[in-house]
Scaffold this motif. Structure first.
Motif, mmCIF file in Angstrom:
data_model
loop_
_atom_site.group_PDB
_atom_site.id
_atom_site.type_symbol
_atom_site.label_atom_id
_atom_site.label_comp_id
_atom_site.label_asym_id
_atom_site.label_seq_id
_atom_site.Cartn_x
_atom_site.Cartn_y
_atom_site.Cartn_z
ATOM 1 N N VAL A 130 27.829 45.598 39.708
ATOM 2 C CA VAL A 130 27.928 45.924 41.135
ATOM 3 C C VAL A 130 29.395 45.968 41.545
ATOM 4 O O VAL A 130 30.168 45.070 41.234
ATOM 5 C CB VAL A 130 27.190 44.866 41.978
ATOM 6 C CG1 VAL A 130 27.415 45.112 43.468
ATOM 7 C CG2 VAL A 130 25.701 44.886 41.658
ATOM 8 N N SER A 131 29.790 47.010 42.249
ATOM 9 C CA SER A 131 31.175 47.140 42.692
ATOM 10 C C SER A 131 31.388 46.356 43.992
ATOM 11 O O SER A 131 30.451 46.120 44.764
ATOM 12 C CB SER A 131 31.533 48.599 42.934
ATOM 13 O OG SER A 131 30.818 49.130 44.036
ATOM 14 N N LYS A 180 26.582 35.309 43.722
ATOM 15 C CA LYS A 180 27.127 35.125 42.372
ATOM 16 C C LYS A 180 28.539 35.683 42.267
ATOM 17 O O LYS A 180 29.398 35.094 41.610
ATOM 18 C CB LYS A 180 26.208 35.792 41.345
ATOM 19 C CG LYS A 180 24.876 35.080 41.169
ATOM 20 C CD LYS A 180 23.961 35.851 40.224
ATOM 21 C CE LYS A 180 22.594 35.172 40.121
ATOM 22 N NZ LYS A 180 21.658 35.949 39.269
ATOM 23 N N ARG A 181 28.787 36.809 42.912
ATOM 24 C CA ARG A 181 30.108 37.418 42.861
ATOM 25 C C ARG A 181 31.145 36.593 43.618
ATOM 26 O O ARG A 181 32.347 36.743 43.407
ATOM 27 C CB ARG A 181 30.048 38.830 43.437
ATOM 28 C CG ARG A 181 29.379 39.833 42.523
ATOM 29 C CD ARG A 181 30.244 40.150 41.310
ATOM 30 N NE ARG A 181 31.498 40.776 41.707
ATOM 31 C CZ ARG A 181 31.644 42.085 41.902
ATOM 32 N NH1 ARG A 181 30.623 42.912 41.698
ATOM 33 N NH2 ARG A 181 32.817 42.571 42.264
ATOM 34 N N ALA A 182 30.677 35.713 44.511
ATOM 35 C CA ALA A 182 31.573 34.856 45.285
ATOM 36 C C ALA A 182 31.477 33.408 44.832
ATOM 37 O O ALA A 182 31.674 32.481 45.622
ATOM 38 C CB ALA A 182 31.248 34.963 46.781
ATOM 39 N N PRO A 191 38.529 28.059 39.323
ATOM 40 C CA PRO A 191 37.756 28.621 40.438
ATOM 41 C C PRO A 191 38.503 29.780 41.082
ATOM 42 O O PRO A 191 39.726 29.884 41.001
ATOM 43 C CB PRO A 191 37.624 27.437 41.405
ATOM 44 C CG PRO A 191 38.757 26.534 41.070
ATOM 45 C CD PRO A 191 38.989 26.684 39.602
ATOM 46 N N SER A 192 37.764 30.667 41.721
ATOM 47 C CA SER A 192 38.375 31.825 42.368
ATOM 48 C C SER A 192 39.143 31.407 43.617
ATOM 49 O O SER A 192 38.933 30.317 44.168
ATOM 50 C CB SER A 192 37.305 32.837 42.764
ATOM 51 O OG SER A 192 36.515 32.321 43.825
ATOM 52 N N GLY A 193 40.020 32.299 44.071
ATOM 53 C CA GLY A 193 40.759 32.035 45.304
ATOM 54 C C GLY A 193 39.837 31.811 46.497
ATOM 55 O O GLY A 193 39.993 30.830 47.236
ATOM 56 N N PRO A 194 38.838 32.716 46.741
ATOM 57 C CA PRO A 194 37.915 32.499 47.859
ATOM 58 C C PRO A 194 37.158 31.177 47.749
ATOM 59 O O PRO A 194 36.897 30.518 48.759
ATOM 60 C CB PRO A 194 36.967 33.694 47.759
ATOM 61 C CG PRO A 194 37.798 34.767 47.144
ATOM 62 C CD PRO A 194 38.653 34.043 46.128
ATOM 63 N N SER A 195 36.800 30.774 46.524
ATOM 64 C CA SER A 195 36.081 29.514 46.345
ATOM 65 C C SER A 195 36.959 28.329 46.737
ATOM 66 O O SER A 195 36.488 27.365 47.365
ATOM 67 C CB SER A 195 35.631 29.372 44.888
ATOM 68 O OG SER A 195 34.859 28.202 44.709
#
Length: 217
Positions: free
Chosen positions: A6-7, A111-113, A186-190
């Motif tokens: 998914v984009s 999941k993407r976030a 972890p990702s930046g948004p997380s």
């Protein structure tokens, strides 16, 4: 045949659509970005809903404009799924299960976030939801210790190599580290969602250096 990944444009357009349902875009509203328009058009045509493209794109555009004009707008995962189900039910045929279905499902967006609905909303300019994740949606992927360790690793390397501790610097650094095989970051948004803001994350972990640019808060 497995569905393709998914984009981000498909996710962004899905959330804008949910905000824009029932709104009318201004006659002076700028056109949608090519990636949003083309993604929605292709996916709806693939799932037999080409007749609804113009109406849907108007809702996506109205949602984009609403988000740009009111940073307090938010959307719960439950409400999002209700709106999504309503659109899918109106389509003339069931979407092909071998393809990704648009609007994108809430579980895929989560999941993407990294499992954070609030982070998914913030990625497109919406305010965090009061329910960061629907009840029953898994567990946190990273522990508090891993968040702290990631920030210390990042700022420690930044001190040695002379780059700032800005949010974008972390995003770029994490991507480079993942390419080298790391899976514990972890990702930046997380991070922003966990600590409340990027600046708060640096302050809490005692990692912010003088002269850094803690943008993205």
């Amino acid at each position: 045949m497995a569905a393709s990944p998914v984009s981000q444009s498909a996710i962004t357009a899905s959330l804008f659509y949910a905000i824009g349902v029932g709104r009318i875009p201004s006659s002076h509203s700028p056109a949608l970005a090519d990636d949003l328009r083309d993604t929605v058009t292709r996916m709806l045509q693939d799932q037999g809903a080409g007749d609804s493209v113009n109406e849907v794109l108007d809702a996506v555009r109205a949602g984009r404009d609403a988000v740009a004009g009111d940073p307090s707008l938010s959307l719960s995962a439950k409400k999002y799924e209700e709106l999504r189900s309503h659109l899918l039910a109106a389509q003339p045929a069931a979407p092909n299960r071998a393809r990704n279905v648009w609007p994108i499902g809430a579980s895929t967006i989560l999941k993407r976030a990294d499992g954070s609905w609030s982070a998914a909303l913030q990625n497109v300019g919406l305010a965090p939801s009061s329910r960061a994740r629907p009840s029953g949606f898994g567990t946190a992927r990273f522990t508090p210790a891993q968040f702290g360790a990631a920030l210390r690793d990042f700022t420690g390397q930044g001190a040695r190599e002379g780059f700032t501790t800005s949010y974008q610097s972390y995003v770029d650094w994490r991507k480079a580290q993942q390419q080298r095989g790391r899976t514990d970051l972890p990702s930046g948004p997380s991070i922003r969602n966990t600590y409340g803001s990027w600046s708060a994350a640096l302050k809490r972990e005692g990692t912010q250096r003088g002269g850094a640019a803690p943008d993205g808060s």
